[in-house]
Design an enzyme around this catalytic site. Sequence first.
Site, PDB file in Angstrom:
ATOM      1  N   LYS A   2     -29.989  68.329  70.557  1.00 51.43           N
ATOM      2  CA  LYS A   2     -30.775  67.331  71.288  1.00 51.43           C
ATOM      3  C   LYS A   2     -31.350  66.367  70.261  1.00 51.43           C
ATOM      4  CE  LYS A   2     -33.685  65.277  74.119  1.00 51.43           C
ATOM      5  NZ  LYS A   2     -34.443  64.419  73.223  1.00 51.43           N
ATOM      6  N   GLN A  23     -37.507  59.936  72.637  1.00 54.05           N
ATOM      7  CA  GLN A  23     -38.113  59.261  73.766  1.00 54.05           C
ATOM      8  C   GLN A  23     -39.461  58.668  73.367  1.00 54.05           C
ATOM      9  OE1 GLN A  23     -36.429  62.352  74.258  1.00 54.05           O
ATOM     10  NE2 GLN A  23     -34.829  60.923  74.831  1.00 54.05           N
ATOM     11  N   SER A  47     -34.081  69.194  69.038  1.00 55.30           N
ATOM     12  CA  SER A  47     -34.763  67.946  68.709  1.00 55.30           C
ATOM     13  C   SER A  47     -35.572  68.019  67.417  1.00 55.30           C
ATOM     14  CB  SER A  47     -35.612  67.481  69.895  1.00 55.30           C
ATOM     15  OG  SER A  47     -36.567  68.423  70.254  1.00 55.30           O
TER      16      SER A  47
END
Length: 404
Positions: free
Chosen positions: A339, A343, A314
């Site tokens: 990833k 969110q 991420s």
Amino acid sequence: MDGNKKIFFSVIVAIALIISSYRVGFTNGQKGVIFDTKTFKVVNQVDQPTTVDYNLLWDTLKVVQQKYIERDQINQQKVLYGAIRGAVAAAGDQYTTFFDPAELNSFKTELKGSFDGIGAEVGKKDNSIVIIAPLDGTPAQRAGLKAADIIVSIDGQSTADMSVDDAVNKIRGKKGTAVTLSIYRRGADKPFEVKITRDTIAVKSVKVTYKEVNGKKIAVLTLAKFGDDTKELFDKAVIDITAQKADGIVLDLRNNPGGYLESAVDTASNWIEKNKVVVTEAHSATESVPYNSYGYGKLSKIKTVALINAGSASAAEILAGALHDYNIAKLIGVKSFGKGSVQELVDLPGGSALKVTVAKWITPGGKNLNKDGLNPDIEVKLSDDDIAKNKDPQMDAAVNEVVK
């Protein structure tokens, strides 16, 4: 946590709660009902959805309340939370999760950098619960857990249908208690069990050390995560690196599971020119939002390479991807986790919250991180034998690349 922060760890139908004694309200963003769980009657209705009949939910709850053998023991708050969790899970995204107040507190505590557990970031890949990264100096690392290890069971309970957050909650616990994980490692014949004693995990997100190689001073800048303390600690590290007149930087992003978007963009701004895109937030094929560098430029004149591995995920992939796409840093190690979704943490009434996937990330060069991950320019593997002998060929390769 102030406001709604965008986070990398990863509802189609938005759910808003209106809780007053025994009344709960659900909306689908435009229409909704308020329902009395004592009488199981709709007490207020505003444009009830025509495509979905929510009376099925109410009718089901009514049957449970009327016929369940221990109906007097039903905890209505748990019923509500369970209904929400089920609705959120139906979105089919492992990173979209509802937090009740206790779970939300635990989640926020982890981002602050101190919590009780084993010290491993857990995610989901190919429908399996996996170790994204064991953190340095933690029980997970000392027990020999590795990035990409698959967790088959937790204290004997299968993880087959378990969400990431459920797995995390089961693995965590008070300092001094133990958890037993059944681990499958690719290439092994069968799973093996590891019993790990939990401890207080306090991990600073930034650390800088130095190596002297061929008369050159190399700064090893390690980012463990992108959390609440990252900006302050990274700024201090930058000051130290420039004061030490470092000739090169090895940016170690191995086993960095991610964190805040804002922190990743701020960190990248120390290398990337002002107003250059660090990452693009793609909500759809036609809607996207670029996040640009602030252009601090404090490290832009220092040769840099970045280390990545299967535990780099991420926010770590965003930073590495941006530096790579602008030809600022070569990537050394092995392929990253992949990833690349973001969110947003949305606070809800009663101390609960929803962590919801809102977009995917695209590097400046157009790579879809969630789909592809990052491939290194120079692949260097780290074997079990290397670890046992306290060798780090990946770091050696990175240092050699810097001093060229």
